[in-house]
Write an enzyme that holds these catalytic residues in place. Sequence first.
Site, PDB file in Angstrom:
ATOM      1  N   SER A 126      -7.330 -46.063   6.422  1.00 14.35           N
ATOM      2  CA  SER A 126      -6.510 -44.683   7.182  1.00 14.35           C
ATOM      3  C   SER A 126      -5.268 -44.720   6.287  1.00 14.35           C
ATOM      4  O   SER A 126      -4.546 -46.014   6.088  1.00 14.35           O
ATOM      5  CB  SER A 126      -6.445 -44.622   8.440  1.00 14.35           C
ATOM      6  OG  SER A 126      -5.573 -43.747   8.742  1.00 14.35           O
ATOM      7  N   TYR A 151      -4.013 -47.456  16.339  1.00 10.99           N
ATOM      8  CA  TYR A 151      -5.074 -47.046  15.412  1.00 10.99           C
ATOM      9  C   TYR A 151      -4.976 -47.365  14.100  1.00 10.99           C
ATOM     10  O   TYR A 151      -5.689 -48.238  13.377  1.00 10.99           O
ATOM     11  CB  TYR A 151      -5.114 -45.417  15.298  1.00 10.99           C
ATOM     12  CG  TYR A 151      -6.121 -45.040  14.441  1.00 10.99           C
ATOM     13  CD1 TYR A 151      -7.320 -44.769  14.590  1.00 10.99           C
ATOM     14  CD2 TYR A 151      -5.634 -44.309  13.209  1.00 10.99           C
ATOM     15  CE1 TYR A 151      -8.248 -44.434  13.421  1.00 10.99           C
ATOM     16  CE2 TYR A 151      -6.746 -43.757  12.127  1.00 10.99           C
ATOM     17  CZ  TYR A 151      -7.737 -43.862  12.322  1.00 10.99           C
ATOM     18  OH  TYR A 151      -8.519 -43.348  11.570  1.00 10.99           O
TER      19      TYR A 151
END
Length: 320
Positions: A126, A151
Amino acid sequence: MILVTGCAGFIGYHLSKKLLKKNIKVIGIDCLDNYYSKNLKLKRLRLLKKHDKFDFCKIDLKNFKKTYQFLKKKKFNQIIHLAAQPGVRVSLKNPYNTLSQNINGFINILEIARIKKVKKFIYASSSSVYGDSKIYPFNENDKENVPISIYGSSKFTNEILSSAYAKNFKLKCVGLRFFTVYGPLGRPDMAYYSFLDNLRKNKPITVFNKGIMKRDFTYIDDVIKGILDVTKKNTAKNHMVLNIGKGKPDNLMDLVNFLQTNYGKKFKIIFSKNIPAGDIKKTFSNTSKAKKLINWKPTVKLKDGIKRFVEWYKVDHGIK
């Protein structure tokens, strides 16, 4: 045959659909959790099950024994690992769940890749791994970037683990750092989708940092083409990471304007000066590495991508 984890997710669905259209057999795994609408995931799954070359099993990847038993006698030469707990903000509300899903599940599928001696292990990373970097555009060779969200940290951990597996077990691993993927049948928790939901329901939207935010919005079709190109490319290194982004950030307010223009209705906007914890003001991908390796050339501009999304949304919700 290719194994796709998270096949009922946004990217996983579109990837599986494309592979099946190319007459490639797909083994799909998904735990079908309820982080967002389970009905949407089941809808995607029903569409995939129309293909006779699609083999599905509901499995939580944290359960290594069950996962391995299902895959033990299956023949596949590549794994595309997309299953994860997405979302920066939810990772702050429930950090343990994000870490458990994104690291324990990742370790299990990575170990299966080693045992099965797959040709290639491709996994979703990501843009969140870059944290609040001030080095623009975000470059894969930047070693100073530090994730600021749970995250992002979980995804960065995945990269470190796969790099070690690649080095120690000669496993070909490619991490793809996705940048704000959007499009039809997307994730309802993402801004472009939730904004349109609010517009339909006559609810106001909250725009943070007074709208002064930029995102490298990347259309789903471009992302899928990038993944497929990686599956076909022989990589010289055992491990690498690639930015998969449009390579040009758009203003958040442009997204808002494209949504309301295509829907034919104006937003009620609450401008907030705050920025939610874990969020960053700007994402901007350097795509030169992907361009060199897979001839990465995203083609869909935000204006056109949002038009396609709104057209799908209207049909899906029965709006004329």
